[in-house]
Design a protein around this motif. Sequence first.
Motif, PDB file in Angstrom:
ATOM      1  N   THR A 137       8.514   4.679   7.040  1.00 26.66           N
ATOM      2  CA  THR A 137       7.606   3.653   7.343  1.00 26.66           C
ATOM      3  C   THR A 137       8.142   2.438   7.720  1.00 26.66           C
ATOM      4  OG1 THR A 137       7.032   3.314   5.175  1.00 26.66           O
ATOM      5  CG2 THR A 137       6.257   5.252   6.255  1.00 26.66           C
ATOM      6  N   TRP A 138       9.262   1.998   7.272  1.00 22.97           N
ATOM      7  CA  TRP A 138       9.611   0.472   7.077  1.00 22.97           C
ATOM      8  C   TRP A 138       9.480  -0.075   8.731  1.00 22.97           C
ATOM      9  CZ3 TRP A 138      10.722  -2.284   2.992  1.00 22.97           C
ATOM     10  CH2 TRP A 138      11.273  -3.590   3.126  1.00 22.97           C
ATOM     11  N   GLY A 139      10.024   0.301   9.717  1.00 25.80           N
ATOM     12  CA  GLY A 139       9.837  -0.087  11.131  1.00 25.80           C
ATOM     13  C   GLY A 139       8.388   0.037  11.563  1.00 25.80           C
TER      14      GLY A 139
ATOM     15  N   SER B 165      12.540   7.902   0.646  1.00 25.24           N
ATOM     16  CA  SER B 165      12.261   8.613   1.695  1.00 25.24           C
ATOM     17  C   SER B 165      11.188   7.875   2.572  1.00 25.24           C
ATOM     18  CB  SER B 165      11.740  10.176   1.500  1.00 25.24           C
ATOM     19  OG  SER B 165      10.881  10.163   0.316  1.00 25.24           O
ATOM     20  N   VAL B 166       9.911   7.527   1.597  1.00 24.80           N
ATOM     21  CA  VAL B 166       8.596   6.814   2.404  1.00 24.80           C
ATOM     22  C   VAL B 166       9.018   5.504   2.997  1.00 24.80           C
ATOM     23  CG1 VAL B 166       6.461   5.870   1.759  1.00 24.80           C
ATOM     24  CG2 VAL B 166       7.157   7.979   0.982  1.00 24.80           C
ATOM     25  N   ALA B 167      10.045   4.759   2.313  1.00 26.90           N
ATOM     26  CA  ALA B 167      10.134   3.430   2.827  1.00 26.90           C
ATOM     27  C   ALA B 167      11.114   3.756   4.066  1.00 26.90           C
ATOM     28  CB  ALA B 167      11.116   2.744   1.778  1.00 26.90           C
ATOM     29  N   TRP B 168      11.928   4.502   4.003  1.00 27.89           N
ATOM     30  CA  TRP B 168      12.808   5.005   5.307  1.00 27.89           C
ATOM     31  C   TRP B 168      12.025   5.251   6.351  1.00 27.89           C
ATOM     32  CZ3 TRP B 168      17.270   8.671   5.530  1.00 27.89           C
ATOM     33  CH2 TRP B 168      17.885   8.668   6.674  1.00 27.89           C
TER      34      TRP B 168
ATOM     35  N   GLU C 254       0.868  -1.155   0.003  1.00 27.42           N
ATOM     36  CA  GLU C 254      -0.015   0.018   0.038  1.00 27.42           C
ATOM     37  C   GLU C 254       0.731   1.221   0.052  1.00 27.42           C
ATOM     38  OE1 GLU C 254      -2.989   0.194   3.224  1.00 27.42           O
ATOM     39  OE2 GLU C 254      -3.974  -1.624   2.487  1.00 27.42           O
ATOM     40  N   ILE C 255       1.841   1.264   1.017  1.00 29.43           N
ATOM     41  CA  ILE C 255       2.732   2.464   1.054  1.00 29.43           C
ATOM     42  C   ILE C 255       3.660   2.704  -0.125  1.00 29.43           C
ATOM     43  CG2 ILE C 255       4.667   3.437   2.358  1.00 29.43           C
ATOM     44  CD1 ILE C 255       3.262   2.260   4.832  1.00 29.43           C
ATOM     45  N   PHE C 256       3.957   1.503  -0.834  1.00 25.79           N
ATOM     46  CA  PHE C 256       4.935   1.731  -1.815  1.00 25.79           C
ATOM     47  C   PHE C 256       3.996   2.253  -3.206  1.00 25.79           C
ATOM     48  CE2 PHE C 256       6.238  -0.497  -5.976  1.00 25.79           C
ATOM     49  CZ  PHE C 256       7.545   0.148  -6.119  1.00 25.79           C
ATOM     50  N   SER C 257       2.649   1.874  -3.254  1.00 24.41           N
ATOM     51  CA  SER C 257       1.812   2.423  -4.248  1.00 24.41           C
ATOM     52  C   SER C 257       1.663   3.657  -4.224  1.00 24.41           C
ATOM     53  CB  SER C 257       0.343   1.426  -4.229  1.00 24.41           C
ATOM     54  OG  SER C 257       0.801   0.128  -4.611  1.00 24.41           O
ATOM     55  N   LEU C 258       1.502   4.202  -2.800  1.00 30.92           N
ATOM     56  CA  LEU C 258       1.226   5.653  -2.492  1.00 30.92           C
ATOM     57  C   LEU C 258       2.725   6.509  -2.706  1.00 30.92           C
ATOM     58  CD1 LEU C 258      -0.553   5.415   0.634  1.00 30.92           C
ATOM     59  CD2 LEU C 258      -1.579   5.955  -1.506  1.00 30.92           C
TER      60      LEU C 258
END
Length: 439
Positions: free
Chosen positions: A171-173, A166-169, A110-114
């Motif tokens: 939200t990963w945790g 930046s989004v992955a960094w 979901e977050i990757f798509s966003l």
Amino acid sequence: MLNTVIADLRSKTSLWLPAMVAFVVGASCAGGVATAISTGLQTASAAPGADALEGVRVLGGMIGVLTILAAAGVIGSTAGFVLSAQSKDHALWLIVGFTPRQLRQTLRLEIFSLSLIAGVIAVPLSYAIAAGVLWQWSTIDIIAAGQGPIFEFWQPLAVLFLAVVSVAWGTWGLTRRAARIPEMAALREARASRPHVGWMKTALAVLLFSCGFTIILAVTSSRLGGPDDRAAGALSALLVLILATLLVPAWTIRPLLWTWTAFVPSRSNAWHLARETCRFASTRSLATVVPFAITSSVLAVLHGGGAISGGGTTLAEVGVLIGPTLLIAWAGGVCVIALIGRSRSRDHELLEAAGAPPGLILRIACLEGAIYAATALLYGLIFLVAAMILLSAVADIVLTSALIALPWGTFAALAVLTLATSIAAVLLSASRRDRRRGA
């Protein structure tokens, strides 16, 4: 899984929309800085200043790092609140048969798509940001006046890459923790909203704390270099400490909020209800305070510290270094306040059901916004005082002259703007609730 992701995003569009704004702003600023650096490296030979190429490399690299860190922090704050607001749904998914691995993969997809959508939107906006950055650099003669961004084929791909990173960094945790938490604990946390600090952020914060204090010890215990060099080292150490403390706000800003509100001698019902709301909803409070705390503390150290040390750092010169960072932070603060409108409306409805009059609810909303703003400003004040003490120790500056040299007008404007933004956003969420009820 793809159908689940699409259905969940459709049902949570209103919840993710403010977070998407933060994603877009972060990606636009990061991509704009990258485009500006590329343009600066190509046109440095035509710049009016000496050593323009070195200036682009050093200044551009510093701004790029600060921008990525700010984007990851603000995105993590906004996305963390969104995931926290959905923790009850995630617990129900686990109860009906989702495995933690499936839930984690679903959330990350979901977050990757966003992030990809945000990156696509940010591509044209990044060139506007790059134009602004280049204009700022032209004021210090490392870019020729009137120079615009130079397009290259890799830049849109870089914007997409920076958006995803930046989004992955950020939200990963958060996604890992959302998938690991036991079902009953998730249901309880959906109501208690307790903040959580991951071990990676803790380790990085400890490392930065060590670096900051090492720099402080170095500039205070030795007389290496001149006063200007020691003052620059002290201010750099404070910037490192700001980053360290904001990585673990549950251990820094949360105790600050609890401490100063405990010393307010008011016996007003509105004050006590607003204070307990801010204390109980810790995740919501920290997500609101952190972006404004970035602005107040960084301006206090760079603008205030520059004025004290005699560098004559103007607000425009501060903007050259941290303009994109402040834009990301302020946009993130507004987005978080928009996100918390739903949970705040539920609080107000409970107060109404308990018999609270509309005037009391209005005062509670104003005081809640004031508490958020005051905590952020107090955080900046702490670093301003630290800058004054450090500079008086390493650069032989008298505290009375430091007080006179401070840009009080700018700080007063920042305080008024922060206070007005927080209170207005809280009142706006309350007015939306009233309009929905009237409809």
